[in-house]
Write an enzyme that holds these catalytic residues in place. Structure first.
Site, PDB file in Angstrom:
ATOM      1  N   CYS A  71       0.903  -1.262  -0.022  1.00  0.00           N
ATOM      2  CA  CYS A  71      -0.043   0.066   0.215  1.00  0.00           C
ATOM      3  C   CYS A  71       0.861   1.249   0.160  1.00  0.00           C
ATOM      4  CB  CYS A  71      -0.958   0.082   1.279  1.00  0.00           C
ATOM      5  SG  CYS A  71      -0.074   0.263   2.822  1.00  0.00           S
ATOM      6  N   CYS A 111     -12.140 -13.732  10.313  1.00  0.00           N
ATOM      7  CA  CYS A 111     -12.549 -13.115   9.199  1.00  0.00           C
ATOM      8  C   CYS A 111     -11.803 -13.190   7.780  1.00  0.00           C
ATOM      9  CB  CYS A 111     -12.853 -11.532   9.645  1.00  0.00           C
ATOM     10  SG  CYS A 111     -11.450 -10.415   9.307  1.00  0.00           S
ATOM     11  N   CYS A 146      -4.059  -8.200  13.606  1.00  0.00           N
ATOM     12  CA  CYS A 146      -5.405  -9.006  13.438  1.00  0.00           C
ATOM     13  C   CYS A 146      -6.334  -8.649  14.674  1.00  0.00           C
ATOM     14  CB  CYS A 146      -4.909 -10.631  13.579  1.00  0.00           C
ATOM     15  SG  CYS A 146      -6.387 -11.517  13.498  1.00  0.00           S
ATOM     16  N   ASN A 345      14.653   8.882   7.559  1.00  0.00           N
ATOM     17  CA  ASN A 345      14.494   8.829   8.949  1.00  0.00           C
ATOM     18  C   ASN A 345      15.103  10.440   9.635  1.00  0.00           C
ATOM     19  OD1 ASN A 345      15.178   8.358  11.953  1.00  0.00           O
ATOM     20  ND2 ASN A 345      13.532   6.941  11.279  1.00  0.00           N
ATOM     21  N   LYS A 422      12.658   4.671  24.523  1.00  0.00           N
ATOM     22  CA  LYS A 422      11.466   5.148  23.873  1.00  0.00           C
ATOM     23  C   LYS A 422      10.227   4.712  24.457  1.00  0.00           C
ATOM     24  CE  LYS A 422       9.209   3.952  19.365  1.00  0.00           C
ATOM     25  NZ  LYS A 422       8.860   3.302  18.295  1.00  0.00           N
ATOM     26  N   GLU A 791     -23.527  -2.793  11.721  1.00  0.00           N
ATOM     27  CA  GLU A 791     -24.973  -3.301  12.236  1.00  0.00           C
ATOM     28  C   GLU A 791     -25.715  -2.134  11.693  1.00  0.00           C
ATOM     29  OE1 GLU A 791     -27.835  -4.093  15.694  1.00  0.00           O
ATOM     30  OE2 GLU A 791     -25.699  -4.399  16.063  1.00  0.00           O
ATOM     31  N   ARG A 869     -28.705  -1.604  27.665  1.00  0.00           N
ATOM     32  CA  ARG A 869     -27.901  -2.715  28.258  1.00  0.00           C
ATOM     33  C   ARG A 869     -26.892  -2.061  29.163  1.00  0.00           C
ATOM     34  NH1 ARG A 869     -26.536  -8.087  26.586  1.00  0.00           N
ATOM     35  NH2 ARG A 869     -27.972  -8.298  25.034  1.00  0.00           N
ATOM     36  N   ARG A 901     -19.133  -4.972  20.040  1.00  0.00           N
ATOM     37  CA  ARG A 901     -19.150  -6.088  20.604  1.00  0.00           C
ATOM     38  C   ARG A 901     -19.298  -5.488  22.225  1.00  0.00           C
ATOM     39  NH1 ARG A 901     -14.269  -9.900  19.096  1.00  0.00           N
ATOM     40  NH2 ARG A 901     -15.242 -12.024  19.610  1.00  0.00           N
ATOM     41  N   PHE A 903     -22.208  -3.812  23.514  1.00  0.00           N
ATOM     42  CA  PHE A 903     -23.163  -3.251  23.381  1.00  0.00           C
ATOM     43  C   PHE A 903     -23.583  -2.443  24.571  1.00  0.00           C
ATOM     44  CE2 PHE A 903     -27.760  -2.534  22.155  1.00  0.00           C
ATOM     45  CZ  PHE A 903     -27.497  -2.018  20.751  1.00  0.00           C
ATOM     46  N   GLU A1269     -19.731 -11.878  22.217  1.00  0.00           N
ATOM     47  CA  GLU A1269     -19.661 -10.551  23.199  1.00  0.00           C
ATOM     48  C   GLU A1269     -19.364 -10.908  24.581  1.00  0.00           C
ATOM     49  OE1 GLU A1269     -22.685  -7.311  21.709  1.00  0.00           O
ATOM     50  OE2 GLU A1269     -23.617  -9.065  21.753  1.00  0.00           O
TER      51      GLU A1269
END
Length: 1420
Positions: A71, A111, A146, A345, A422, A791, A869, A901, A903, A1269
């Site tokens: 990319c 996924c 991930c 850099n 760092k 959703e 909730r 996740r 909610f 969840e």
């Protein structure tokens, strides 16, 4: 320089292109020109690794393989290289590569959107190191992220390639660490195991093209594109001539800086020069005097050469090189280090460059060169990299027509010491908040300083060399110097409160903390020479990661498909890059790309929109905005295209349609929107409360039981406090994408969308298009992650794309860039909760009253449901006899927050756990005792209503599960071991926690608790299952096929699911609430039962014929082989008005234990595990343990994967991920560069996950429970273990602990003098200031009393000459009738008075050096 074509190879095929656009990235070319879509676009800035490919070239007689971010890499940068993509190493149609097979077998892809990049990172490593170490694997994966798996199955699978993890042929077993969830069915017990993982035949690896071995890699190249020209000179003279003739040109090596500027900043560079073919710029030389690195030498090349030198020539003079190696370990990922050059850099002049402080402290020199027109030879000059090198932000002393030739880095002296530090939000692959480097050189055999340099990045517009260091040359290295230097650094690097970059208090802390770490490190080394008192090894050791181990425990007996650990059905396709996501769909003739025009103001009127410049761009078909909507532009309280007013950044104003994405986005930037700002701009919950900005028409939700006010007044003990939970970005890897194909001259529309809610998408599109829903077909194949973020927010984009398709009667697609998606889609709702709690001396809580405020964002969306909730879960698993919770939806000018996740559940449970923790603090009791004292028990009533549906039955198992987890986790033994560790370690502390959860499963709206299915059997015996659920990595399709396999008694392999479509299952409920397996699974079961009943007569007459023969007979007998079914949850009967009925179908329970270690000087931490290896040695290694109740698991491997993924997402929520907004409402944390999710290095090195072994769910499908969840709150185990660690040093009687507990907040919570003083100076970061509310006299007395006592203690002892000011402050404190502001003003005056004086210098002669420095004195 002659113009020539670009030549390279892709997966062994030659590509020659003389018309390529130099502005294109390699990823764009692969996906759009070569149609290789296995390589994914995840972020566009090199921060996630989804786009990783292998780039190989021939150098010095050998083939060099590098993992690269496609990319960012310009397509021109692969001239005379061989590119290998995921498609080139294996396929489901031929044979998967062993890397791909390992991920499939270990359930390492959910996924799947990130999987090709992970595969290619590991593949590249194996091409370079066929038997890597575990450290090599983790380093190779630093540049990959991930969001689904939690990383465990990936690391566990890849360990098989290490020497330790290889299969033992004699025992036919894999690595000893870890217990597979499959039990006896584990693939390691299968005879095919050995052949499955034996090395592939060498001929299967793509062969490096012989043509490239003989080609002249240093050959020059010039290629002019439509707007930009690419130069690749082959000699230094040609390079310098180009710089002289084109001073505006950009030198491109890795494109890691310019690529981001062009994509996200809209920058354009017409002249691009690549230095990779210039030998002088790529040289690396190391000798006994110095390291010399050519400007184009990559960071990994420098790293390798330094390692080689240090190995062959070890010695004390290698500390500068060793510091470079150590810092590069945390610098980005391999994909960046492989292409980024030291010259880039340095010359980008970033104030947070990781290498610049090292170069500055080491006394490095930059050698510049320029072309001399008269002599026709280069002229060189050397400039020291010192305080004068950077002339301003992003500016250096280099003349405009010159170029950096090389960097000369001297080794440290024999008597010297050098270290670099760092600190960042995340340890791996993250930009620095502050970095520093220090060098000290001593006179021989003495403590007298000969040379002293200290440099810092992140504390100003440039990297800065501490001027104050010079005055300490000639002095003795002792604790007095430590004190004086710390004071001088604090004065020199005094950051203003509005300093760009934020984290001001933390950055000021780090300035001194880093020097303190360097000081004690030098002391430690000097003590070895007998020059000073000994320093313990533990005081100077880092928090390093131990080798990774994991255990997964599941005990599910089954004789059919349900309960087996079946692999996700598309796992192999995901690992090979063959799985098709929305933007991978082939382009159709005439297709247009929708370039979104998003609002750039948070609250403003739209005065005008000018499309003229955009419409004039060649390739643009036109634009679309609110006037083009044939249906209704408004839906609920939102608009598809903003018409008159924008209420947050990121809202869609218009779209520019062009023949490709590149042109559409370029043209969209030319659209001119004139705004008129509207006041106020409300950003925070506090702003909303101040302005009474409640969400219109949103009710205040509440639960009431008993009389909490009266019980509070009668309670033996009382606390009034508050707690916050910040927002969270979903960071699904596939951003929101939509594709609309008009059919029959725009009479019908076929919509594809990356969404979780096809019914909402269909309805919304029909609403905008002005057609009936039966004219809109809405399909979803798979998602690259969702987590609730798709959703409801998706539909504004998908409908806008449909409007564009309708207007132009052409197919239209759009996939948002990462920064656009993060502005557009919103995230998890932030909450601020105030409460008061009454309790007795045993810790039994009698009364709780909570006021919760939710940041809903700019529109309603699902905020009311989330708030519902929240109030339901604000008890977690505890019994509060007198209870009230009231929830408020606050409207702000930020993107509309939405489902995520959990909610609202985690936000509510955090309040309950904060109450429990503070009661334990107050009573000085172990927090687990207070938890157990207040657990809900069988027969207790939930506070939702008064009917019997609220009474807990024997299915309530929290006590048993908590006890089982504790028995395995051994909390008491861990706590005792930590206490011993904490006694002898001043700068590191350990903490432990065991946190429970109780999560309700069902949709909040009763009508959503329904599902449908369509099961069809074809004449060859194959079965097609359709249902309303969407596959997004959670294994839903796989579980539904398992159910069909069981009910029809058909092999799993004969069943398939194509997609989720509105034409097969109408009006489907969203795939959400951890309820999709229930509502869709019951429907699939019912449909299969009906088919089985129809086939029963054939089975009775011919019981021994095959399934295929049975189906043929049924078809011949005209028996319908298609069945639909519908299911609704019979037990979910909650009526929110009458407040009767059952609220949730069932509860999921869990517990998580975590053991952490914290560096008090920086806030950095690791997750630890106590391991008793023998009777004498107690060893601390990183670990967490989770026990989760999922009922009788439908698929143990999938469910364990969900637990691990949710856990790591929860760890991110509570310790790392932080959304930051500017005062004008603009999201600052857009993309992985600024927003950090956990990486591979953040997973506990020891992780055990167990599924609770008692099936307690009578209401679930086959006694199973939802799993998506509930485990998220298990991240609170780490959060509260960190709290326990800080509790060891923070002396507040009740510790305030807000989420997320970032490294910044951890450091500022330590309670030492330094963190206290900067917290007071910058009140918004102070614990005291952050929780103070009006009318909280008890809280004021408790917190303020502790603060003043501490203040008096410390300053009377250390600064006796200012006793009068402290006493004055005490008098003000005792007189509570005075206005509170007077007290804070007095404290501020006092602090400022001390800060403005040279107090430490005045007292140096009278104060012992061993008692001077705050970090030495204040920490236990």
């Amino acid at each position: 320089m002659e113009e020539g074509p670009l030549v390279f190879f892709v997966n062994g095929k030659r590509v020659q292109d003389a018309k390529v656009d130099p502005e294109e990235t390699l990823l764009y070319y692969l996906r759009n020109t070569l149609k290789l879509c296995g390589t994914k676009l995840g972020c566009g800035e090199g921060g996630c690794g989804a786009c990783t490919v292998m780039v190989s070239h021939f150098k010095d007689g050998k083939v060099v393989h590098r993992a690269v971010n496609a990319c960012l890499a310009p397509v021109m940068s692969v001239h005379l290289c061989a590119v290998t993509t995921v498609e080139g190493i294996g396929s489901t149609k031929t044979k998967l590569h062993k890397v791909q097979r390992v991920l499939v077998e270990n359930h390492g892809s959910q996924c799947g959107f990130c999987t090709p990049g992970i595969v290619m990172s590991m593949y590249t490593l194996l091409r370079t190191n066929p038997v890597p170490t575990e450290h090599m694997i983790e380093r190779a994966l630093q540049g990959n992220l991930c969001r689904c798996t939690g990383y465990r199955p990936i690391l566990q699978g890849f360990k098989m390639f290490t020497a330790e993890g290889r299969i033992d042929d004699e025992n036919n077993n894999g690595p000893a660490s870890g217990v597979c969830a499959l039990g006896d069915d584990c693939c390691k017990n299968n005879p095919s195991w050995i052949s499955l993982y034996t090395p592939d035949d060498a001929s299967q690896e793509p062969i490096f093209p012989p043509e490239l071995k003989t080609a002249n890699f240093s050959a020059p190249l010039l290629l002019a594109g439509p707007r930009a020209t690419w130069f690749r000179p082959a000699s230094l003279v040609d390079f310098l001539k180009l710089r002289m003739n084109h001073p505006e040109s950009k030198v491109i090596t890795g494109n890691t800086e310019c690529g981001v500027e062009t994509k996200f900043g809209g920058r354009f560079y017409p002249k691009l020069i690549s230095p990779v073919a210039v030998p002088e710029l790529n040289v690396i030389r190391i000798n006994e005097a110095r390291i010399v690195a050519g400007a184009a030498a990559t960071l990994n090349e420098i790293d390798a050469e330094i390692r080689k030198f240090c190995k062959t020539s070890p010695g004390a003079r290698n500390q500068v090189g060793e510091a470079i190696v150590e810092i590069l370990r945390w610098f980005a990922g391999d994909q960046i280090r492989n292409v980024s050059a030291i010259g880039g850099n340095l010359m980008t002049a970033s104030p947070i460059s990781d290498l610049t402080p090292i170069l500055m402290a080491a006394g490095a020199t930059a050698k510049f060169a320029k072309f001399n027109g008269e002599s026709q030879i280069p002229e060189t000059s050397c400039v020291p990299i010192d305080a004068t090198f950077f002339t301003g932000y992003r500016k250096t002393v280099m003349p405009e027509t010159s170029a950096l030739l090389e960097v000369l880095i001297p080794h440290n002296a024999e008597n010297g010491f050098f270290r670099a530090y760092k600190q960042s939000k995340r340890k791996e692959d993250d930009i620095a908040i502050v970095n520093a480097a220090f060098l000290v050189d001593f006179e021989p055999d003495s403590l007298i300083i000969k040379t002293f340099r200290a440099s810092y990045g992140g504390v100003g517009p440039t990297t800065r060399l501490a001027k104050s260091a010079d005055k300490f040359i000639g002095l003795e290295w002792n604790e007095q110097l430590l004190t004086d230097m710390s004071e001088a650094l604090q004065s020199e690097f005094d950051l203003p409160a509005n300093c760009p970059g934020g984290f001001v208090a933390y950055r000021k802390c780090l300035v001194t903390s880093f020097f303190f770490k360097f000081f004690i490190t030098v002391q430690h080394e000097l003590s070895k020479k007998g020059l000073c008192a000994p320093v313990k090894d533990s005081d100077v050791s880092d928090l390093d990661r131990e080798p990774f181990e994991s255990i997964q425990c599941a005990d599910v007996e089954t004789s059919d498909a349900v309960g087996q650990s079946k692999k996700i059905i598309s796992g192999a396709k995901q690992c090979s890059g063959e799985a098709v996501y929305l933007d991978d769909m082939p382009k159709l003739d005439g297709e247009l790309y929708f370039g979104p025009v998003l609002s750039q103001r948070a609250h403003a009127k739209i005065k005008s929109v000018d499309f003229s410049a955009a419409d004039a761009v060649e390739g643009v078909a036109g634009h679309v905005w609110w006037k083009d909507v044939k249906g209704e532009n408004k839906i609920n309280d939102e608009e598809y295209f903003r018409q008159e007013l924008v209420t947050s950044c990121g809202q869609i104003i218009a779209g520019v349609l062009a023949v490709d994405e590149k042109i559409a986005r370029r043209a969209a930037r030319l659209v001119k929107v004139e705004y008129e700002d509207v006041s106020p701009i409300i950003v925070t919950i506090e702003d909303a409360i101040k302005h009474e900005s409640f969400l219109p028409n949103a009710p205040r939700l509440r639960h009431d039981r008993g009389d909490p006010d009266a019980a509070f007044e009668e309670a033996e003990h009382k606390i009034e406090s508050s707690v916050r939970m910040g927002g969270q970005e979903h960071f699904y890897f596939e951003t929101n994408a939509s594709y609309c194909i008009p059919i029959d001259n725009s009479d019908e529309f076929h919509l594809h969308s990356s969404c979780q809610n096809i019914a909402e998408g269909q309805h919304s599109a029909a609403h905008a298009l002005g057609v009936q829903m039966n004219h809109v077909k809405f399909d979803v194949k798979r998602l690259g992650g969702g987590f609730g973020g798709k959703e409801s927010r998706f539909h504004l984009l998908s409908s806008a794309v449909a409007v564009a398709a309708q207007k132009f009667n052409r197919p239209v697609r759009c996939m948002l860039d990462r920064d656009e998606d993060m502005m557009y889609s919103g995230g998890r709702h932030a909450f601020y909760s105030e409460y008061k709690v009454g309790f007795d001396s045993a810790g039994k809580i009698s009364s709780v009253a909570i006021n919760g405020y939710q940041n809903a964002g700019c529109s309603t969306d699902l905020s009311v449901g989330v708030l519902s909730r929240y109030i339901d879960h604000s008890i977690n698993c505890y019994n509060f006899p007198h209870f009230r919770v009231v929830g408020h939806c606050m409207r702000t000018n930020t993107p509309s927050n939405t489902a995520f996740r959990g909610f609202g559940g985690p936000q509510g449970m955090l309040v309950a756990e904060d109450i429990i923790s503070k009661v334990a603090d107050y009573l000085k009791l172990p927090v687990e005792e207070v938890r157990k004292t207040n657990f809900l028990k069988k027969g207790d009533r939930l506070p939702f209503g008064t009917d019997d549906k609220q009474i807990l039955t024997d299915e309530h198992i929290i006590e048993d599960l908590y006890e089982k987890t504790d028995a395995s986790w051994n909390l008491a033994k861990r706590r005792a071991a930590n206490e011993e560790f904490n006694k002898v370690n001043k700068f590191k502390k350990r903490g432990v926690a065991l946190v429970p959860t109780q999560f309700g499963i069902a949709f909040g709206l009763k009508f959503l608790n329904q599902g449908g299915a369509l099961v069809q059997i074809y004449t060859d015996g194959s079965v097609l299952v359709a249902h309303g659920g969407v596959e997004m990595g959670q294994g839903l399709y796989t579980k539904m096929i398992q159910i069909a396999s069981k009910e029809l008694d058909v092999p799993f392999e004969k069943i398939h699911t194509l997609e989720t479509s509105s034409t097969t299952v109408p009006n489907a409920s969203p795939t959400a609430a951890s309820y999709s397996s229930d509502i869709n699974g019951w429907a699939v079961k019912k449909a299969c039962e009906e088919l089985r009943e129809r086939l029963a007569p054939i089975h009775e007459t011919d019981p021994f014929i095959s399934w295929e023969e049975k189906i043929k007979k049924a078809h011949l007998q005209r028996i319908s082989l298609s069945a639909t079914a519908f299911w609704k949850a019979p037990d979910v009967t909650w009526d929110p008005i009458a407040r009767i009925g059952k609220r949730y179908n069932y509860y999921c329970y869990g517990a998580c234990g975590a053991d952490v270690e914290v560096d008090l000087l920086t806030g950095h931490h690791t997750v630890n595990r106590f391991l008793n290896r023998n009777e004498l040695n107690l060893i601390q290694v990183r670990d967490a343990e989770i026990m989760m109740d999922v009922g009788r698991s439908l698929n143990p491997a999938v469910d364990i994967g969900q637990v691990e993924g949710a856990f790591m997402q929860g760890v991110g929520l509570m310790t790392m991920e932080e959304e930051l907004y500017s005062p004008t409402g603009r999201l600052l944390t857009r993309g992985p560069g600024a927003y950090k999710i956990p990486g591979f290095g953040d997973i506990p090195a020891k992780l055990k996950v167990s599924l609770y072994d008692k099936f307690s769910n009578r209401h679930g499908l086959y006694h199973s429970k939802g799993v998506g969840e509930p485990p998220l709150f298990m991240g609170a185990g780490v959060f509260y273990a960190l709290r326990d660690a800080i509790r060891q040093v923070n002396s507040e009687p009740v510790l305030d602990w807000h989420s997320p507990a970032t490294v910044e907040k951890i450091r500022l919570s330590v309670g030492d003098a330094l963190s206290t003083s900067v917290s007071l100076e910058f009140g918004k970061n102070s614990l005291l200031f952050s929780i103070f509310r009006q009318n909280r006299r008890l809280q004021l007395r408790m917190l303020l009393g502790a603060f003043v006592d501490k203040l008096v203690d410390f300053y009377l002892k250390l600064f006796s000459l200012y006793t009068f000011s402290v006493v004055q402050t005490m008098i003000l404190y005792k007189n509570m009738s005075h206005d509170i502001s007077i007290l804070f003003s007095a404290i501020k005056v006092f602090i400022n008075k001390m800060a403005s004086s040279s107090l430490v210098c005045k007292m140096a002669s009278s104060t012992p050096s061993s008692a001077v420095h705050p970090l030495l004195e204040a920490l236990p």
